[in-house]
Design an enzyme around this catalytic site. Structure first.
Site, PDB file in Angstrom:
ATOM      1  N   CYS A   2       1.000  -1.349   0.061  1.00  0.00           N
ATOM      2  CA  CYS A   2      -0.005   0.111   0.210  1.00  0.00           C
ATOM      3  C   CYS A   2       0.898   1.102  -0.512  1.00  0.00           C
ATOM      4  CB  CYS A   2      -1.170  -0.066   1.030  1.00  0.00           C
ATOM      5  SG  CYS A   2      -1.475  -1.631   1.731  1.00  0.00           S
ATOM      6  N   ARG A  27       2.571   1.269  -8.044  1.00  0.00           N
ATOM      7  CA  ARG A  27       3.026   0.565  -6.947  1.00  0.00           C
ATOM      8  C   ARG A  27       1.741  -0.638  -7.038  1.00  0.00           C
ATOM      9  NH1 ARG A  27       6.418   0.480  -2.801  1.00  0.00           N
ATOM     10  NH2 ARG A  27       4.870   0.025  -1.572  1.00  0.00           N
ATOM     11  N   TRP A  73      -3.659  -2.169  -1.177  1.00  0.00           N
ATOM     12  CA  TRP A  73      -3.502  -3.496  -1.612  1.00  0.00           C
ATOM     13  C   TRP A  73      -3.853  -4.143  -0.858  1.00  0.00           C
ATOM     14  CZ3 TRP A  73      -1.408  -6.057  -6.402  1.00  0.00           C
ATOM     15  CH2 TRP A  73      -1.663  -7.249  -6.015  1.00  0.00           C
ATOM     16  N   ASN A  99       0.549   1.112   6.622  1.00  0.00           N
ATOM     17  CA  ASN A  99       0.829   0.323   5.497  1.00  0.00           C
ATOM     18  C   ASN A  99       1.479  -0.864   6.726  1.00  0.00           C
ATOM     19  OD1 ASN A  99      -0.139   1.180   4.213  1.00  0.00           O
ATOM     20  ND2 ASN A  99       2.628   1.860   3.388  1.00  0.00           N
ATOM     21  N   GLY A 100       1.335  -2.084   5.729  1.00  0.00           N
ATOM     22  CA  GLY A 100       1.823  -3.455   6.959  1.00  0.00           C
ATOM     23  C   GLY A 100       0.794  -4.387   7.965  1.00  0.00           C
ATOM     24  N   GLU A 481      12.394 -24.026 -12.493  1.00  0.00           N
ATOM     25  CA  GLU A 481      12.614 -22.442 -12.498  1.00  0.00           C
ATOM     26  C   GLU A 481      13.635 -21.789 -12.562  1.00  0.00           C
ATOM     27  OE1 GLU A 481       9.650 -20.698 -11.736  1.00  0.00           O
ATOM     28  OE2 GLU A 481      10.888 -19.516 -10.983  1.00  0.00           O
ATOM     29  N   LYS A 485      13.080 -18.990 -15.329  1.00  0.00           N
ATOM     30  CA  LYS A 485      13.897 -17.543 -15.148  1.00  0.00           C
ATOM     31  C   LYS A 485      14.747 -17.113 -15.882  1.00  0.00           C
ATOM     32  CE  LYS A 485      11.627 -16.098 -12.513  1.00  0.00           C
ATOM     33  NZ  LYS A 485      10.813 -16.286 -13.035  1.00  0.00           N
ATOM     34  N   GLU A 488      13.243 -16.673 -19.575  1.00  0.00           N
ATOM     35  CA  GLU A 488      12.684 -15.916 -20.033  1.00  0.00           C
ATOM     36  C   GLU A 488      12.775 -14.829 -20.132  1.00  0.00           C
ATOM     37  OE1 GLU A 488       8.676 -15.678 -17.557  1.00  0.00           O
ATOM     38  OE2 GLU A 488      10.352 -16.065 -16.195  1.00  0.00           O
ATOM     39  N   HIS A 504      19.793 -40.377 -20.760  1.00  0.00           N
ATOM     40  CA  HIS A 504      18.667 -41.172 -21.685  1.00  0.00           C
ATOM     41  C   HIS A 504      18.691 -39.832 -22.468  1.00  0.00           C
ATOM     42  CE1 HIS A 504      17.724 -44.090 -18.568  1.00  0.00           C
ATOM     43  NE2 HIS A 504      18.485 -43.604 -17.718  1.00  0.00           N
ATOM     44  N   LYS A 602       2.202 -10.705 -17.358  1.00  0.00           N
ATOM     45  CA  LYS A 602       2.090 -10.688 -16.102  1.00  0.00           C
ATOM     46  C   LYS A 602       1.188 -11.535 -15.499  1.00  0.00           C
ATOM     47  CE  LYS A 602       3.576 -10.845 -12.304  1.00  0.00           C
ATOM     48  NZ  LYS A 602       4.697 -10.927 -11.630  1.00  0.00           N
TER      49      LYS A 602
HETATM   50  C1  G6P Z   1       2.335 -15.390 -16.515  1.00  0.00           C
HETATM   51  C2  G6P Z   1       3.392 -15.259 -16.293  1.00  0.00           C
HETATM   52  C3  G6P Z   1       4.609 -16.321 -15.263  1.00  0.00           C
HETATM   53  C4  G6P Z   1       3.445 -16.845 -14.514  1.00  0.00           C
HETATM   54  C5  G6P Z   1       2.117 -17.677 -14.712  1.00  0.00           C
HETATM   55  C6  G6P Z   1       1.034 -18.129 -13.803  1.00  0.00           C
HETATM   56  O1  G6P Z   1       2.337 -16.644 -17.957  1.00  0.00           O
HETATM   57  O2  G6P Z   1       4.410 -14.691 -17.162  1.00  0.00           O
HETATM   58  O3  G6P Z   1       5.668 -15.359 -14.479  1.00  0.00           O
HETATM   59  O4  G6P Z   1       3.860 -18.081 -13.298  1.00  0.00           O
HETATM   60  O5  G6P Z   1       1.505 -16.370 -16.088  1.00  0.00           O
HETATM   61  O6  G6P Z   1       0.573 -17.140 -13.471  1.00  0.00           O
HETATM   62  P1  G6P Z   1      -0.611 -16.556 -11.980  1.00  0.00           P
HETATM   63  O7  G6P Z   1      -0.280 -14.891 -11.807  1.00  0.00           O
HETATM   64  O8  G6P Z   1      -1.270 -17.833 -12.135  1.00  0.00           O
HETATM   65  O9  G6P Z   1       0.752 -17.205 -10.697  1.00  0.00           O
END
Ligand code: G6P
Length: 607
Positions: A2, A27, A73, A99-100, A481, A485, A488, A504, A602
């Protein structure tokens, strides 16, 4: 999280507060509000949704040169107008923004209700407003009310407060959540973040935890938590607006990587009460947990990798079978369900179309659903039977980091709670697990302190076109993961394999200097992964290890980055950090926009 703004001066407060809130819009927020003091009159205006709605409601002239504002938020309660800040005490004597997280909110609510205070929102903040009013009634002094109330509040806060009868001052108090005070000529500004006040002043006081401030028009007095006067020195802000938005980091992704200890801590705070896991907010009782015979964990992208880790950990320590699946596969697979099963959806946004459809599919089969979601009031959160929120705050960089870590934290708590309910381990072990989970934020901080050592390695990898990552068990899900990262945000082809699978097929891709990164955090498994790494080394591979301190890997690998020791199931929270940093460094070294990688969104709200 927030955003907070405050103003005490001679100009009209409304305009300055609304402009300040606009500068905090980046934000992320889901409701907003302002309170303006004019003599004895306090005008509070709030709106859910965009700031534009608040501006519409505040279109008329509002007299007053002192006030507070907030963008919320949602964490406790939905993003409604009632839950938006500012909040007022039941007797109207205290108006505040916060906030918090107030951890002992429930205890405070009970205490205040016994003392005649009523509540009109679902927020933890209202407990602070009523508690301050309770002490203000008793002492007649805002400062005394604050010192008394703060001794009773557990958690984190930046509080900015108007007291009835004190029309010329704003009080503030801080513990952990950021709060700054900016000095102008005959005017004073308050904010949670530098960008809100940068156009007006660069001379700021940074409040420290435990401090209280009394802010007048162009003046400020500071006190410690006992109300004793303290001296502070202001500093000059040299940042420009762009870097101020990123808290001085070059990118939101790096800022969010550094917010991970806080995201994990806040998430743990939310579900640990008196040394025990408390999922009552999600209406998940011990008997419900005890009855569960099988879990289906579903997510997309990084959320799926969290689910995969959770699957390993829950089967390992709670001894309950888990099936982990991509949401896009789950919904068309014609899944088979049995009695006493639980479908768990993991999603940062709570809006991912595939995950939402998977949730509906599970519900259509009568399977109870649990959502682990970051955005309060999102579609998945609204439709699931139970919700465990992560408290990561808004995540702006497309590539998830802090939400990922917060999701892992919830999954560990879920695994431990399930195991405890099922009697899979003794009470002593339960405490050992919880103690270790609470040490994770500090251990993440230790890794972040060593981040520079990953730059050199990144410089080497940035010039290459391919990278393999391997691991076993939870190290495999972390490798997946890490590969995601790196792919992407740096556009390098990174491929993760279960370490035993290299031989394999994939091994035919290994040639001289092909980098192979092994995730080595599991005492029982790392010798096996290490021997897979030796197999590729003998074919020319360049070996990198992300290993737990004390593991004997140096004789095998060419480069190693050590992470602190932790209990086996919780190592993914630590091993993922250097992989996020590698992705970030490689991406920036290749000159890419790591906050907004090409072709990615996102939140993916289409199938
Ligand atoms: C998109 C984003 C990823 C994320 C995925 C799932 O592909 O680019 O970074 O992991 O969606 O999103 P969610 O909001 O469901 O965690």
């Amino acid at each position: 999280m927030c955003g907070i703004v405050g103003f005490a001066g001679k100009r009209n407060a409304k305009d300055i507060l609304l402009q300040g809130l606009q500068r905090l819009e980046y934000r992320g927020y889901d409701s907003a509000g302002i309170a303006i003091q004019n003599g004895e009159q306090t005008t509070v205006i709030k709106a859910s949704g965009r700031l534009q709605s608040l501006m519409e409601k505040a279109k008329h002239e509002i007299q007053g040169t002192l006030g507070i504002g907030h963008t919320r938020w949602a964490t406790h309660g939905k993003p409604t107008e009632e839950n938006a800040h500012p909040h007022q005490s039941a007797d109207g004597s205290v108006t505040l923004v916060h906030n918090g997280i107030i951890e002992n909110e429930r205890e405070l609510r009970a205490f205040l209700m016994q003392n005649g205070f009523s509540f009109s929102s679902e927020t933890d903040t209202e407990a602070a407003a009523n508690l301050l009013a309770y002490h203000y009634q008793k002492t007649g002094s805002p400062l005394k009310a604050l010192t008394e109330a703060l001794h009773m509040i557990h958690g984190s806060y930046a509080l900015v407060i108007l007291f009835k009868g004190c029309p010329d001052v704003i009080f503030t108090a801080k513990k952990e959540s950021p709060l700054i005070i900016g000095m102008g000529a005959e005017e004073t500004f308050i904010a949670s973040d530098v960008p809100a006040i940068l156009p007006y002043t660069r001379r700021i006081y940074d409040m420290e935890s435990g401090e209280i401030a009394e802010v007048g028009r162009g003046s400020v007095h500071f006190y410690d938590k006992n109300g004793d006067h303290i001296e502070k020195t202001p500093t000059e802000i040299t940042w420009n607006i762009d870097s101020a938005e990123k808290d001085g980091f070059d990118h939101f992704m790096m800022k969010e990587i550094h917010e991970q200890p806080k995201a994990v801590r806040n998430t743990l705070y939310a579900y640990l009460k008196n040394g025990n896991i408390d999922f009552s907010k999600a209406n998940l009782t011990e008997s419900t947990l005890k009855s569960i015979q099988k879990l289906h964990i579903i997510g997309c992208g990084s959320a799926y990798h969290v689910g995969m880790t959770a699957g390993y950990v829950i089967e390992d320590i709670a001894r309950i079978p888990v099936r982990v699946e991509y949401a896009s596969e789950f919904r068309y697979r014609h899944p088979v369900f049995g009695e006493h099963e639980l479908a768990v959806m993991i999603s940062q946004s709570g809006e991912t179309a595939d995950s939402l459809s998977a949730l509906r599919e599970a519900k259509a089969h009568g399977v109870p659903t649990l959502a682990i979601v970051n955005v309060v009031g999102s579609s998945i959160a609204r439709e699931a039977d139970h919700v465990l929120y992560t408290h990561a705050g808004p995540e702006i960089a497309v590539a998830t980091t802090k939400a990922y870590s917060a999701q892992l934290a919830v999954c560990y708590l879920l695994a431990v709670a399930l195991g405890h309910a099922k009697g899979a381990f003794c009470d002593a072990k339960y405490q050992v697990f919880l103690d270790e989970i609470q040490k994770l934020p500090e251990k993440i901080e230790q890794i972040l302190e060593k981040k520079d050592s990953l730059r050199v390695l990144s410089a080497h990898l940035a010039s290459l076109e391919t990278l393999f990552l391997i691991g076993r068990g939870v190290d495999f899900s972390t490798a997946l993961e890490g590969a995601l990262k790196i792919k992407e945000i740096s556009y390098i082809h990174a491929e993760a394999y279960a370490a035993g699978e290299l031989k394999h097929g994939t091994i035919s891709l290994i040639e001289k200097e092909t980098p192979v990164l092994g995730v080595l955090t599991q005492k029982n498994l790392f010798p096996k992964t290490l021997s897979n790494m030796r197999e590729v080394k003998s074919r020319g591979a360049y070996l990198i290890g992300i290993a737990t301190e004390g593991f004997d890997v140096e004789n095998t690998v060419d480069e190693v980055f050590y992470i602190p020791e932790t209990l086996r199931p919780f190592a993914p929270s630590l091993s993922v950090i250097p992989l996020q940093l590698l992705g970030y460094y490689i991406g920036t070294m290749r000159g890419l926009d790591v906050d907004k990688p090409r072709n990615l969104a996102k939140s993916v709200t289409v199938e």
